[in-house]
Scaffold this motif. Structure first.
Motif, PDB file in Angstrom:
ATOM      1  N   LYS A   1       7.586   2.837  -3.100  1.00  0.00           N
ATOM      2  CA  LYS A   1       7.307   3.677  -2.330  1.00  0.00           C
ATOM      3  C   LYS A   1       5.788   3.095  -1.650  1.00  0.00           C
ATOM      4  O   LYS A   1       4.902   3.817  -0.679  1.00  0.00           O
ATOM      5  CB  LYS A   1       6.517   5.190  -3.494  1.00  0.00           C
ATOM      6  N   ILE A   2       6.248   2.376  -1.095  1.00  0.00           N
ATOM      7  CA  ILE A   2       5.305   1.441  -0.538  1.00  0.00           C
ATOM      8  C   ILE A   2       5.787   1.622   1.497  1.00  0.00           C
ATOM      9  O   ILE A   2       6.824   1.909   1.524  1.00  0.00           O
ATOM     10  CB  ILE A   2       5.132  -0.479  -0.368  1.00  0.00           C
ATOM     11  N   GLU A   3       4.338   2.323   1.569  1.00  0.00           N
ATOM     12  CA  GLU A   3       5.304   2.968   3.126  1.00  0.00           C
ATOM     13  C   GLU A   3       4.011   1.710   4.550  1.00  0.00           C
ATOM     14  O   GLU A   3       2.922   0.729   4.015  1.00  0.00           O
ATOM     15  CB  GLU A   3       4.090   4.040   3.282  1.00  0.00           C
ATOM     16  N   ALA A   4       4.877   1.028   5.547  1.00  0.00           N
ATOM     17  CA  ALA A   4       4.098   0.333   6.249  1.00  0.00           C
ATOM     18  C   ALA A   4       3.904   1.215   7.684  1.00  0.00           C
ATOM     19  O   ALA A   4       4.436   2.152   7.821  1.00  0.00           O
ATOM     20  CB  ALA A   4       4.692  -1.141   6.118  1.00  0.00           C
ATOM     21  N   SER A   5       3.259   1.100   8.198  1.00  0.00           N
ATOM     22  CA  SER A   5       3.066   1.772   9.998  1.00  0.00           C
ATOM     23  C   SER A   5       2.187   0.604  10.709  1.00  0.00           C
ATOM     24  O   SER A   5       1.101   0.373  10.687  1.00  0.00           O
ATOM     25  CB  SER A   5       2.245   2.901   9.754  1.00  0.00           C
ATOM     26  N   MET A   6       2.641   1.141  12.337  1.00  0.00           N
ATOM     27  CA  MET A   6       2.073  -0.295  12.402  1.00  0.00           C
ATOM     28  C   MET A   6       1.804   1.120  14.108  1.00  0.00           C
ATOM     29  O   MET A   6       2.227   1.919  14.796  1.00  0.00           O
ATOM     30  CB  MET A   6       3.074  -1.319  13.455  1.00  0.00           C
ATOM     31  N   GLU A   7       0.597   0.991  14.246  1.00  0.00           N
ATOM     32  CA  GLU A   7      -0.086   1.764  15.498  1.00  0.00           C
ATOM     33  C   GLU A   7      -1.018   0.607  16.258  1.00  0.00           C
ATOM     34  O   GLU A   7      -1.993   0.364  15.964  1.00  0.00           O
ATOM     35  CB  GLU A   7      -0.851   3.029  14.994  1.00  0.00           C
ATOM     36  N   ALA A   8      -0.628   0.401  17.524  1.00  0.00           N
ATOM     37  CA  ALA A   8      -2.079   0.432  18.518  1.00  0.00           C
ATOM     38  C   ALA A   8      -2.302  -1.455  18.112  1.00  0.00           C
ATOM     39  O   ALA A   8      -3.394  -1.611  17.965  1.00  0.00           O
ATOM     40  CB  ALA A   8      -3.105   1.194  18.795  1.00  0.00           C
ATOM     41  N   GLY A   9      -1.623  -2.023  17.372  1.00  0.00           N
ATOM     42  CA  GLY A   9      -1.683  -3.008  16.674  1.00  0.00           C
ATOM     43  C   GLY A   9      -2.128  -3.562  15.884  1.00  0.00           C
ATOM     44  O   GLY A   9      -2.510  -4.362  15.666  1.00  0.00           O
ATOM     45  N   VAL A  10      -2.289  -2.462  15.815  1.00  0.00           N
ATOM     46  CA  VAL A  10      -3.134  -2.257  13.293  1.00  0.00           C
ATOM     47  C   VAL A  10      -2.225  -2.006  12.279  1.00  0.00           C
ATOM     48  O   VAL A  10      -1.394  -0.639  12.798  1.00  0.00           O
ATOM     49  CB  VAL A  10      -3.613  -1.375  13.757  1.00  0.00           C
ATOM     50  N   LEU A  11      -1.523  -2.709  11.413  1.00  0.00           N
ATOM     51  CA  LEU A  11      -1.074  -2.734  10.314  1.00  0.00           C
ATOM     52  C   LEU A  11      -1.221  -2.051   9.202  1.00  0.00           C
ATOM     53  O   LEU A  11      -2.433  -2.321   9.148  1.00  0.00           O
ATOM     54  CB  LEU A  11      -0.088  -4.479  10.285  1.00  0.00           C
ATOM     55  N   ARG A  12      -0.935  -0.830   8.860  1.00  0.00           N
ATOM     56  CA  ARG A  12      -1.458  -0.269   7.803  1.00  0.00           C
ATOM     57  C   ARG A  12      -0.513   0.006   6.558  1.00  0.00           C
ATOM     58  O   ARG A  12       0.879  -0.088   6.732  1.00  0.00           O
ATOM     59  CB  ARG A  12      -1.459   1.072   7.596  1.00  0.00           C
ATOM     60  N   ILE A  13      -0.886  -0.810   5.143  1.00  0.00           N
ATOM     61  CA  ILE A  13      -0.160  -1.028   4.267  1.00  0.00           C
ATOM     62  C   ILE A  13      -0.271   0.064   2.773  1.00  0.00           C
ATOM     63  O   ILE A  13      -1.464  -0.217   2.654  1.00  0.00           O
ATOM     64  CB  ILE A  13       0.594  -2.553   3.943  1.00  0.00           C
ATOM     65  N   TYR A  14       0.106   1.210   2.378  1.00  0.00           N
ATOM     66  CA  TYR A  14      -0.090   1.969   1.377  1.00  0.00           C
ATOM     67  C   TYR A  14       0.640   1.546   0.421  1.00  0.00           C
ATOM     68  O   TYR A  14       2.113   1.758   0.210  1.00  0.00           O
ATOM     69  CB  TYR A  14      -0.323   3.077   2.584  1.00  0.00           C
ATOM     70  N   LEU A  15      -0.071   0.978  -0.298  1.00  0.00           N
ATOM     71  CA  LEU A  15       0.200   0.099  -2.056  1.00  0.00           C
ATOM     72  C   LEU A  15       0.374   1.229  -3.017  1.00  0.00           C
ATOM     73  O   LEU A  15      -0.745   1.407  -3.797  1.00  0.00           O
ATOM     74  CB  LEU A  15      -0.227  -1.003  -2.029  1.00  0.00           C
ATOM     75  N   PRO A  16       1.579   2.306  -3.340  1.00  0.00           N
ATOM     76  CA  PRO A  16       0.447   3.470  -4.570  1.00  0.00           C
ATOM     77  C   PRO A  16       1.049   2.869  -5.835  1.00  0.00           C
ATOM     78  O   PRO A  16       2.318   1.909  -5.953  1.00  0.00           O
ATOM     79  CB  PRO A  16       1.950   4.200  -4.349  1.00  0.00           C
ATOM     80  N   LYS A  17       0.201   3.195  -6.589  1.00  0.00           N
ATOM     81  CA  LYS A  17       0.164   2.818  -7.664  1.00  0.00           C
ATOM     82  C   LYS A  17       0.682   3.397  -8.859  1.00  0.00           C
ATOM     83  O   LYS A  17       1.350   4.946  -8.781  1.00  0.00           O
ATOM     84  CB  LYS A  17      -1.569   2.847  -8.465  1.00  0.00           C
ATOM     85  N   VAL A  18       1.200   2.313  -9.748  1.00  0.00           N
ATOM     86  CA  VAL A  18       1.886   3.664 -10.677  1.00  0.00           C
ATOM     87  C   VAL A  18       1.665   4.386 -11.227  1.00  0.00           C
ATOM     88  O   VAL A  18       0.369   4.058 -11.992  1.00  0.00           O
ATOM     89  CB  VAL A  18       2.921   2.199 -12.048  1.00  0.00           C
ATOM     90  N   GLU A  19       2.284   5.422 -11.807  1.00  0.00           N
ATOM     91  CA  GLU A  19       1.399   6.367 -12.360  1.00  0.00           C
ATOM     92  C   GLU A  19       0.461   6.126 -13.524  1.00  0.00           C
ATOM     93  O   GLU A  19      -0.870   6.382 -13.952  1.00  0.00           O
ATOM     94  CB  GLU A  19       2.585   7.151 -12.801  1.00  0.00           C
ATOM     95  N   ALA A  20       0.824   5.325 -14.585  1.00  0.00           N
ATOM     96  CA  ALA A  20       0.461   4.252 -15.584  1.00  0.00           C
ATOM     97  C   ALA A  20      -0.761   3.997 -14.976  1.00  0.00           C
ATOM     98  O   ALA A  20      -1.605   4.109 -16.125  1.00  0.00           O
ATOM     99  CB  ALA A  20       1.485   4.119 -16.668  1.00  0.00           C
ATOM    100  N   GLU A  21      -1.232   2.960 -14.800  1.00  0.00           N
ATOM    101  CA  GLU A  21      -2.034   2.734 -13.746  1.00  0.00           C
ATOM    102  C   GLU A  21      -3.615   3.157 -12.705  1.00  0.00           C
ATOM    103  O   GLU A  21      -4.222   2.654 -13.190  1.00  0.00           O
ATOM    104  CB  GLU A  21      -1.898   1.723 -13.068  1.00  0.00           C
ATOM    105  N   LYS A  22      -2.940   5.220 -12.327  1.00  0.00           N
ATOM    106  CA  LYS A  22      -4.504   5.512 -12.357  1.00  0.00           C
ATOM    107  C   LYS A  22      -5.117   6.023 -13.504  1.00  0.00           C
ATOM    108  O   LYS A  22      -5.414   5.736 -14.267  1.00  0.00           O
ATOM    109  CB  LYS A  22      -3.276   6.954 -11.792  1.00  0.00           C
ATOM    110  N   PRO A  23      -6.441   5.481 -12.362  1.00  0.00           N
ATOM    111  CA  PRO A  23      -7.657   5.860 -13.638  1.00  0.00           C
ATOM    112  C   PRO A  23      -7.259   7.008 -14.075  1.00  0.00           C
ATOM    113  O   PRO A  23      -7.494   8.231 -13.688  1.00  0.00           O
ATOM    114  CB  PRO A  23      -8.602   5.467 -12.812  1.00  0.00           C
ATOM    115  N   ARG A  24      -7.917   7.232 -15.517  1.00  0.00           N
ATOM    116  CA  ARG A  24      -8.047   8.439 -16.727  1.00  0.00           C
ATOM    117  C   ARG A  24      -9.326   8.329 -17.054  1.00  0.00           C
ATOM    118  O   ARG A  24      -9.966   7.712 -17.474  1.00  0.00           O
ATOM    119  CB  ARG A  24      -7.466   8.782 -17.918  1.00  0.00           C
TER     120      ARG A  24
END
Lengths: 157, 131
Positions: free
Chosen positions: B101-124
């Motif tokens: 589910k990793i997403e990457a986008s490029m806008e005006a020379g800026v790279l953004r990478i979104y690394l979602p955590k797996v469900e079990a790793e989210k804070p509870r």
């Protein structure tokens, strides 16, 4: 190391340089996290390159992720200046950015101002600037009399 | 004997500067964590959506970008602060991210990478009960 090295072969300063080169080479092989070797201090914003053609001067301002309405670009005589503000947190696309949640914060954020002197050959009235892929490209025409001209060499018999 | 030693060193000295010139530039990076994901932002002016490459190889996240629109041959440099036409940087990542589910986008020379955590790793939130 041979003990009979004469002075002409052993330059201790050259040896330091060689050591530095070897360490750099080693770092490059083992890790991509190598120190940057640049003439500009890290954090300078925007970084500037200038080039010229026979009829114009081109200025490249490396300013990724800026909002054009927050930038002020001006030319006075042969001095080109840029000032403005960049909010590095915008690129996160997160609401309510909490500074404590950063693991690494290397990108420039805040107000900046820079100025560069351009060659005297420019004509400040002929300026156009575009912004593409994070680079502001400024094209300034040269004064008619300063443009490079090709001189034809005629054969005289 | 001394002369022989210098001969052996010479080729290495010649190689070093050549390697240095080809070394890619290191883009400045911001890394931010939210409850759902880790967000990585890198400044790569001149890089387009087509010339950027984000790759995960085992536990290493690689990002590489190339400046495609370089000044033409007719442009002579007169003042240069930025040298090179390629950016590269890599980070090791743990197993807590959902690689599909990793997403990457490029806008005006800026790279953004979104690394979602797996469900079990989210804070509870742990509720503390009063005994």
């Amino acid at each position: 190391m041979p003990i009979n090295w004469g002075l002409e072969f052993f330059d201790p300063f050259r040896e330091f340089e060689r050591l530095q080169e070897e360490v750099d080479r080693l770092l490059q092989l083992t890790s991509p996290f190598i120190p940057i070797r640049a003439a500009v201090a890290r954090g300078t914003f925007p970084v500037i390159n200038i080039g010229e053609t026979s009829d114009s001067v081109l200025v490249y301002l490396f300013a990724p992720g800026i909002e054009l309405d927050k930038i002020d670009l001006s030319i006075e005589g042969n001095i080109l200046s840029i000032s403005g503000e960049r909010d590095a947190t915008k690129a996160l696309k997160v609401e309510n950015v909490d500074p404590a949640r950063y693991y690494r914060q290397e990108r420039f954020s805040g107000r900046f101002t820079r100025a560069v002197t351009l060659p005297d050959s420019i004509d400040p009235s002929q300026v156009e600037a575009t912004y593409q892929n994070g680079i502001i490209k400024v094209k300034i025409g040269k004064k008619e009399e300063k443009k490079a001209r090709r001189i034809e060499v005629k054969a005289s018999c | 004997m001394a002369e022989k030693e210098t001969k052996e060193l010479a080729p290495r000295e010649e190689q070093a500067p050549a390697l240095r010139r080809e070394r890619p530039m290191i883009p400045p990076v911001d890394i931010y964590e939210t409850e759902e994901a880790l967000i990585l932002v890198a400044d790569m002016p001149g890089v387009t959506k087509e010339s950027v490459e984000v790759k995960i190889d085992e536990n290493v996240l690689h990002m590489r970008g190339e400046i495609t629109d370089l000044p033409g041959e007719d442009v002579e440099p007169i003042y240069v602060e930025l040298r090179g036409n390629e950016y590269y940087r890599a980070f090791t990542i743990g197993p807590e991210f959902d690689l599909d589910k990793i997403e990457a986008s490029m806008e005006a020379g800026v790279l953004r990478i979104y690394l979602p955590k797996v469900e079990a790793e989210k804070p509870r939130k742990i509720e503390i009960k009063v005994a």
